[in-house]
Design a protein around this motif. Structure first.
Motif: not given
Length: 278
Positions: A101-107, A121-129, A154-158, A212-216
């Motif tokens: 089950g090894y995954l490439w990169g930092n996953r 879940a990985v939650i991305g909040v769009y923001t600007g300068f 640690e509970k699984g939500v980034v 997807v590349e950083t977190w599984d």
């Protein structure tokens, strides 16, 4: 007068014939030298060839002639056999790692599914300068910060604020974001994306590729910075759908489509929704 001219021409013709007759021996001598050098060179080459052949015959008689190397011997001498073994060992290790089950990169590596589960879940909040005030409001309301943000991970939500880079790399806009990120550590910086309003479609592509590349994770969520997210409700909803395959969830605003730029819910492509704008 004619007789005198004839007499004067006679000596000049005899001198020319004497000059020509004098050059012929020189040319012949030069050609003879070339022929002699050619013959001497060939004789020297033949002598060298005979010496080499006689040496090989002597070695053959004495039994010291090197044997013809086989393909295996040549590979061994070149070190290819050892390299081949290392390649085979590396392929075996890679196959074993993939099976575990090894995954490439930092996953996250799912070596032990009981101890290390996938993120929810990985939650991305769009923001600007120019949205630092909005980010501070989020950090003080629904979005945890500091140690609380780490415990949530640690509970699984980034949760991360998502932003690209300035068109002028390294300017004050980029430096301000870097300084803020060093303090809060809650940014996902899209290094290959140029932050601009007209580049929003490509921002989504870079965002999902980076997450997807950083977190599984089970889910990857995109959120705008002009809403207050019900984080607990979202986590509860996603928990109920954990393990679903190929699931996509999204929502669109209902009601009138706004076509005035200065209003909050302005839709740049409002004309695609028909004349009634609903």
């Amino acid at each position: 007068m004619r007789r005198e001219n004839r007499r004067s021409k006679a000596p000049s013709s005899s001198a020319a014939s004497a000059l020509v007759s004098g050059r012929v021996p020189l040319v012949m001598a030069f050609l003879s030298c070339l022929a002699w050098l050619y013959v001497a060179g060939r004789l020297w080459q033949d002598a060298q060839t005979r010496a080499i052949l006689s040496g090989l015959l002597e070695k053959r008689r004495s039994g010291s002639v090197p044997k013809a190397l086989s393909v295996e011997d040549k590979l061994r001498n070149l070190g290819c056999k050892a390299i081949g073994r290392k390649i085979v060992e590396a392929e075996m290790d890679l196959t074993k790692a993939k099976s575990e089950g090894y995954l490439w990169g930092n996953r996250t590596a799912a070596v032990d599914s009981d101890k290390k589960q996938k993120l929810l879940a990985v939650i991305g909040v769009y923001t600007g300068f120019g949205s630092r005030r909005k980010r501070n409001v989020f950090r003080g309301s629904w979005m945890p910060r500091g140690d609380a943000l780490k415990k949530l991970e640690e509970k699984g939500v980034v949760i991360r604020f998502v932003i690209g880079r300035s068109a002028n790399r390294g300017d004050s806009l980029d430096r301000n974001i870097d300084d803020e990120n060093r303090q809060t550590k809650d940014f996902l910086l899209l290094e290959s994306h140029e932050e601009a309003a007209e580049e929003l479609p490509s921002k989504a592509k870079f965002f999902f590729s980076a997450t997807v590349e950083t977190w599984d994770a089970e889910f990857y969520v995109k959120v705008e910075d002009n809403i207050n997210l019900d984080l607990a409700g979202l986590i509860e909803m996603l928990e109920g759908r954990r393990g679903s395959q190929g699931l996509y969830m999204g929502c669109m605003k209902s009601g009138v489509v706004i076509n005035e730029k200065w209003q909050q819910w302005y839709e740049p492509d409002w004309w695609k929704f028909g004349d009634s704008k609903t």
